[in-house]
Design an enzyme around this catalytic site. Sequence first.
Site, PDB file in Angstrom:
ATOM      1  CE  LYS A  13      -4.410   1.825   2.522  1.00  0.00           C
ATOM      2  NZ  LYS A  13      -4.975   1.326   4.228  1.00  0.00           N
ATOM      3  CB  SER A  47      -7.743   3.704   2.837  1.00  0.00           C
ATOM      4  OG  SER A  47      -7.358   3.331   3.874  1.00  0.00           O
ATOM      5  CB  SER A  50      -8.164   0.762   5.299  1.00  0.00           C
ATOM      6  OG  SER A  50      -9.524   2.238   5.247  1.00  0.00           O
TER       7      SER A  50
HETATM    8  N1  GLN Z   1     -12.889   3.841   6.117  1.00  0.00           N
HETATM    9  C1  GLN Z   1     -12.246   4.554   7.638  1.00  0.00           C
HETATM   10  C2  GLN Z   1     -11.950   5.606   7.684  1.00  0.00           C
HETATM   11  O1  GLN Z   1     -12.321   5.942   6.832  1.00  0.00           O
HETATM   12  C3  GLN Z   1     -11.199   3.396   8.076  1.00  0.00           C
HETATM   13  C4  GLN Z   1      -9.882   3.989   7.143  1.00  0.00           C
HETATM   14  C5  GLN Z   1      -8.645   3.018   7.608  1.00  0.00           C
HETATM   15  O2  GLN Z   1      -8.677   1.810   8.367  1.00  0.00           O
HETATM   16  N2  GLN Z   1      -7.221   3.982   7.278  1.00  0.00           N
HETATM   17  O3  GLN Z   1     -10.990   6.283   8.308  1.00  0.00           O
END
Ligand code: GLN
Length: 499
Positions: free
Chosen positions: A79, A154, A178
């Site tokens: 990532k 994400s 994410s």
């Molecule tokens: N979707 C969650 C957020 O926007 C999780 C993000 C993540 O795990 N980096 O905070």
Amino acid sequence: MSILTLSAIELAKKLREGEITSEALTKATLDRIHAENERLNAFLFIDDDGALDVARAVDADRAAGKELPPFAGVPIALKDNICERGTPVTCGSKMLEGWIAPYDATVVKNIMAARLPIVGHTNMDEFAMGSSTENSAFGPTVNPWGENLAPGGSGGGSAAAVAAYLVPWALGSDTGGSIRQPGALTGTVGAKPTYGNISRYGVVAMASSLDQVGPVARTVADAAALQEILSSHDPLDSTSLPEPATGLLDATGEGSQTEDLSGLRIGVVKELSGEGIEPGVEAVFEQAVESLKERGAQIVEVSLPSFEMAIAAYYLIMPAEVSSNMARFDGVRYGNRVEPTEGPVTAETMMRETRGKMLGAEVKRRIILGTYALDAGRYDEFYGSALKVRTLVQRELADAFAQVDALVTPTAPGVAFELGAKSEDLMAMYMNDMTTTPANLAGVPAMSVPAGLADGLPVGVQVVAPAHEDARMYKVAAMIEASADPSARTCPIDVREDA
Ligand code: GLN
């Protein structure tokens, strides 16, 4: 069948037995990435030379009869918030566009020690903030299950790349879901280990008390093997656990999933079913629970009332930490500087211009919200209350784990949604995380495994285990995988016979 559809474990075996070379495999992987990436936008950086150098060195060592780590030569992707020395790392943001990481994250060192060629860096919501990968400054990633569909976020880039057979496995980071939510939406396996199991050193921080790196793969056994590679005690991360995780791959039964689960008590969380969960997701979830029962597990309904407040607490604690972690992107310490074109040029006006121009709306929103929540006059009301909820989530989970060995929930409330469908509706977007954030708040391991299809799209089931019981989580996930409809983890996409 193309070798690109094989699991990392199968590929490693072929490499060890001399059926293929790492150079040929890595070349085929890179060819497929180049061919598909224009459509999917899963990769932000493709490292042909770097990956092929590692592959050739592995082949040479193997030819010379040197002893190699078990997965040597199997390609992997990172990532784009993980530092790999000498390569561009953007975190999906214009703020870092063109920045070259000056050092390796500990997870990258561990990957190098395992001799895995790194083929590139995957797309993500800006600084990992989002649930659809639409917040990337470099355009959204497309879910390979449908050209109008978002892959979740994400870590949509890693999930899409693995689902579309661009790479056998990849790294993600999970602050509130994410790794797991994109896993559910793309039919891939994704795990968030126990907090501290994998080093965060060299991983660009979003919310440090919640962040955890983890594996993205097509099978539970591959995810377990990758977590073993990544896990190590790291003196450079003060939250690193003293002992690495072991026995994870063994716990999956390595493909011989005949084991029965008698004696295992599995909890179904009352608060995470029914309302807010799409009926198709609920149906697949119930089937998965039924399959665990058939294998002898005892199913117990547990009530965790604090889970209903977890999402609200997450959206205060996370932005509070974000507001502090993002302070370094000011055009002085880090970030692409923008000088003001009007008025006096001072450090303050330059920083304002830099942050104003280089950060996207969602990141700014969270910095503002977090700063507000931490304000001296409101600290107790907002941040303080959220911390109390966090403690409640931890306590209720501890009580639940006194009655059951693991919990299962749907990973996400729905299947993959259309690109653009939720980008204007923040609440709908944030509700994607209602099932995943409790595990981050409590620091316990949780993973998503594809369990079936609803409306022709994959549905993930989440397995949550007590802290340090990552092996148990993999065991239950392997059982769900063994009973699940295999089409849920088989993206309907052409893979040419290229290698
Ligand atoms: N979707 C969650 C957020 O926007 C999780 C993000 C993540 O795990 N980096 O905070």
